[in-house]
Scaffold this active site. Sequence first.
Site, PDB file in Angstrom:
ATOM      1  N   TRP A   1       0.011  -6.076  -3.122  1.00 17.31           N
ATOM      2  CA  TRP A   1       0.837  -7.008  -2.359  1.00 17.31           C
ATOM      3  C   TRP A   1       0.115  -7.414  -1.073  1.00 17.31           C
ATOM      4  O   TRP A   1       0.047  -8.594  -0.747  1.00 17.31           O
ATOM      5  CB  TRP A   1       2.199  -6.362  -2.042  1.00 17.31           C
TER       6      TRP A   1
ATOM      7  N   LYS B   1       7.705  -5.546 -10.138  1.00 17.32           N
ATOM      8  CA  LYS B   1       7.087  -5.424 -11.466  1.00 17.32           C
ATOM      9  C   LYS B   1       6.155  -6.606 -11.731  1.00 17.32           C
ATOM     10  O   LYS B   1       5.021  -6.426 -12.163  1.00 17.32           O
ATOM     11  CB  LYS B   1       8.190  -5.372 -12.520  1.00 17.32           C
TER      12      LYS B   1
ATOM     13  N   PHE C   1      13.388  -5.679 -15.674  1.00 18.79           N
ATOM     14  CA  PHE C   1      14.207  -4.604 -15.110  1.00 18.79           C
ATOM     15  C   PHE C   1      13.624  -3.212 -15.420  1.00 18.79           C
ATOM     16  O   PHE C   1      12.410  -3.081 -15.566  1.00 18.79           O
ATOM     17  CB  PHE C   1      15.662  -4.751 -15.569  1.00 18.79           C
TER      18      PHE C   1
ATOM     19  N   PHE D   1       5.261  -0.373   0.266  1.00 21.91           N
ATOM     20  CA  PHE D   1       5.868  -1.218   1.291  1.00 21.91           C
ATOM     21  C   PHE D   1       5.331  -0.757   2.644  1.00 21.91           C
ATOM     22  O   PHE D   1       4.978   0.413   2.815  1.00 21.91           O
ATOM     23  CB  PHE D   1       7.396  -1.074   1.284  1.00 21.91           C
TER      24      PHE D   1
ATOM     25  N   THR E   1       4.842  -8.533  -9.464  1.00 24.03           N
ATOM     26  CA  THR E   1       3.761  -8.407  -8.488  1.00 24.03           C
ATOM     27  C   THR E   1       2.717  -7.400  -8.976  1.00 24.03           C
ATOM     28  O   THR E   1       1.507  -7.643  -8.876  1.00 24.03           O
ATOM     29  CB  THR E   1       4.357  -7.979  -7.128  1.00 24.03           C
TER      30      THR E   1
ATOM     31  N   ALA F   1      16.234  -9.306 -19.030  1.00 21.70           N
ATOM     32  CA  ALA F   1      16.237  -8.038 -19.769  1.00 21.70           C
ATOM     33  C   ALA F   1      17.593  -7.356 -19.756  1.00 21.70           C
ATOM     34  O   ALA F   1      17.829  -6.430 -20.521  1.00 21.70           O
ATOM     35  CB  ALA F   1      15.185  -7.097 -19.203  1.00 21.70           C
TER      36      ALA F   1
ATOM     37  N   LYS G   1      18.055 -13.125  -5.880  1.00 22.23           N
ATOM     38  CA  LYS G   1      16.804 -12.388  -6.060  1.00 22.23           C
ATOM     39  C   LYS G   1      15.576 -13.206  -5.661  1.00 22.23           C
ATOM     40  O   LYS G   1      14.553 -12.653  -5.287  1.00 22.23           O
ATOM     41  CB  LYS G   1      16.691 -11.945  -7.526  1.00 22.23           C
TER      42      LYS G   1
ATOM     43  N   ARG H   1       6.855 -13.629 -17.717  1.00 24.65           N
ATOM     44  CA  ARG H   1       7.974 -14.508 -18.078  1.00 24.65           C
ATOM     45  C   ARG H   1       8.059 -15.654 -17.077  1.00 24.65           C
ATOM     46  O   ARG H   1       7.646 -15.526 -15.931  1.00 24.65           O
ATOM     47  CB  ARG H   1       9.293 -13.723 -18.057  1.00 24.65           C
TER      48      ARG H   1
END
Lengths: 558, 558
Positions: free
Chosen positions: A411, A72, A302, A383, A74, A274, A106, A95
Amino acid sequence: MPTDIEIAQAATLQKILPLASRRLDIPEDSLSPYGHFKAKLSLDEVKRLSGRPDGHLILVTAISPTPPGEGKTTTTVGLGDGLNHIGKQAMICLREPSLGPCFGMKGGAAGGGRAQVVPMEDINLHFTGDFHAIGLANNLLAALIDNHIHHGNALQLDVRRITWRRVVDMNDRSLRDINVALGGPGNGYPRQDGFDIVVASEVMAIVCLATSLADLKRRLGNIVVGYTSQKQPVTARDLKADGAMAALLKDALAPNLVQTLEGNLAFVHGGPFANIAHGCNSLIATQTALKLADYVVTEAGFGADLGAEKFIDIKCRKGGLKPACAVLVATVRALKYHGGADPKKPGSDSLEALEHGLENLRRHVENIQSHYGLPVIVSINRFDKDQPDEIALIDGFCAELGVACVLATHWADGGAGAADLARAVVEACEQGAAKAAGLYADADSLADKIRSVASKIYKAAEVVFEPKAQAQMLEWQAAGHGGFPVCIAKTQYSFSTNPMLRGAPSGHTLHVRELRLNAGAEFVVAICGDIMTMPGLPKLPSAERIDVDDGGRISGLF
Amino acid sequence: MPTDIEIAQAATLQKILPLASRRLDIPEDSLSPYGHFKAKLSLDEVKRLSGRPDGHLILVTAISPTPPGEGKTTTTVGLGDGLNHIGKQAMICLREPSLGPCFGMKGGAAGGGRAQVVPMEDINLHFTGDFHAIGLANNLLAALIDNHIHHGNALQLDVRRITWRRVVDMNDRSLRDINVALGGPGNGYPRQDGFDIVVASEVMAIVCLATSLADLKRRLGNIVVGYTSQKQPVTARDLKADGAMAALLKDALAPNLVQTLEGNLAFVHGGPFANIAHGCNSLIATQTALKLADYVVTEAGFGADLGAEKFIDIKCRKGGLKPACAVLVATVRALKYHGGADPKKPGSDSLEALEHGLENLRRHVENIQSHYGLPVIVSINRFDKDQPDEIALIDGFCAELGVACVLATHWADGGAGAADLARAVVEACEQGAAKAAGLYADADSLADKIRSVASKIYKAAEVVFEPKAQAQMLEWQAAGHGGFPVCIAKTQYSFSTNPMLRGAPSGHTLHVRELRLNAGAEFVVAICGDIMTMPGLPKLPSAERIDVDDGGRISGLF
């Protein structure tokens, strides 16, 4: 592909003061530098800008995530770069990362690949010290509470009814439930206590919702720290703590400015989680960005059941924000997971699993459209191992739903990889179809508000309140706090409170274990299921891999 | 006379980067700005400067203080300004203030009157975040310890033998003695624990004694966090914590540069208390200042029995520093107090009390001359209500002792008020009579080292070790730590461990309650008498008076 930190360290950054001056016409004296590549925008400048018209606000949210997250942040960075890439003037609002996940499982939270905000290590570690200031203001109040009791307890606080907890910016399970003030009369009156992680602190929420220093101090003063034996609330103002807390937080309230790898500007400010808090960057950063740019891309933590709901029902409601559209981030990996794929079972991540998992996507799309009133664009965060037939399946499903679906490769490719997404977002903004509205009215009871979220968003069949929670709601309703919105704390992995219940479960029960009154932040937290406001570290914490060489170069952050 | 904060806020500050470039020839890219008036000097520049010759090092210490302090920091700043005033090139090295006294009783620590370092509020509150980084590195190690035990305890740490404590930068007595990991198996293994104030943390001492990032990491790895059930030590390196801790501390190791009200430059870096820790600013700041200036004025906390002893026996011993002379700060107020004056009894602060109190001064002068090997200049920090006959009495007493005595009025007059002191200091430096040497040899046993300090400096008749302390010393001696210096933690109000025993007591007993091995900082702490490594707040904490207005102006800091 090099790692995130390798990409970030190889980048040539522009000095932030001249960059902000050139790109946003911000005078250098309105910025306070923190090193050469980070700066805080002065609150005077924030005020000076407030008369300008607003740009378009775009919310980036996601399907229910897997533990590493679906990209998110990214995507938010990629979309901001993408909008600038296609010639729009765009800013990003993120954030600030917490050290909990950074040292835990994470990892950091400054984006990834070619879609990052930099300097990555600084942003992920101490940054400009906001979280430290928030933790300290929280703990100053805690110290003043116990000190007041120790020195005669003139306010007659009941040591059994102190609700204010201490905090640390760390995943530290052993501090969840502690006994303090042991060891004799010199150390105070023993009582049960506990630490939360900084991102769960009401002070964090207050910093993220306050619109000025005066508003910050007013809210800090309103914090209820506990009750007398006659059950009367005692506030931070009663303890004369609000002034010193505000003094500690004066700089933390000013938004932090950094750049993306492509030299576009981003506010990274405030960082409530969140799942256990309201999950959005500071209102002051978002409001200011809207004055500075035509397009502002922001994230809410999230899945769209958590951050996006709180974005609408808390942040937009309180701040009068009018989002134009939402981008829903999905990954093949997470969709398969929701369809039953098991990372430990080879072959279980089939096309069939993906198909089943799309129900999670459908639920989020419908929620955003019907309940948050926003046009949705699905953005597939690609991905390397994703297959063409998998992408095609998601594409077809979205076509059936009647929502735009874009494959985004920021990405790997930076802003150019999000150009299609940017164009879709511009189209949605220009159509102006958004009719964002909260899920409930301010006048609804606290219980009804929780029921609204549970039934509309989570598709729960019922809400069960612990007797204590029930009593608290009635009490706060009577004390005049009934008009507050609710902030539901629950697992991010499911629409339900059971993290194992993937996909799009319905008919479940939302179990409200405990309520916390945030009279300063002006919402009520409902702690549901097993969610905890202090995480723990995993067996192999990321901290073990983090290192710094003799020249000061950090490695192992991701 | 306006208050300290009013004077500081009325000052026109120079931007620190051009100031440092002009005054010290430091390239702007070697400095990392924190706002426009604070900066960190890069560790690369520290290394680049290391080949240069050293200037003269002057230690500012004091007689045994009263609770508000006798103006050691103020004199350090005044003397630095005074040396520049008389045409010498001088820098100042101070400790960073802790938020404990700032919110408690004593107030901030950025000097006072017209002898301050600025920006005063920033320096007293978060400054450049060093203390936050130190606290977090400390607490990361703590979290990793409990997490390791929770996840199987491969290192077989004995939960009864964990010696590493958590920290917070706050006076919070209720955290001195706590039970953690309550609430069931999910929260870890319950054990007894406690918090110290950040300035007492071994991590603070390590940052203040490390000479490079590599040395920092080595020392962090050497920290002993506890013992196995077979009593084998377990280190931070065993827990793989050293890399992440060093990464968190990488910026904290770089010295902070600020200016005095008169635009002279000061490093304010590191801040261990002198009663519960080693009490000196960072070695790296002092060493670097000696390369940049002809005269470097530094302070060591509390009276000369505490900070100055540790300055000589820990900081100079470890860092190869050669101080040229010591300035002993005295006040009429404190001397009268040592002579029996009682602030609550009017008339008790007589000339007779002052005369008796001079015995405290005599003891410190003799200690500095005989045991620290330094020429002494007594500096009377003048207060408005001091009388000419009082000053004359001190003057005459010093003449009898054969030491220079100067009346310094930098508090009211800035550097010009310390010009005489500056001239006396220059004279002492040029005479080159200093023969600084430690009180004991590295090879002495830990017990003998403690006895040396107790007999020579405190004039104690005997040292009593608790049986546990006795056993620990033998154990550490056997483990090869016998060569470490000792860092005695005791009250600052008396040469003895009894704060009520004023003046120059002798024949008392030093009671060693507990020892702590600081294998990373490379000294052994001996906790004596009732001293505590976590202070408490007073009944009326300063925090209650601190405030910030809507425009961001802070008040109530002093």
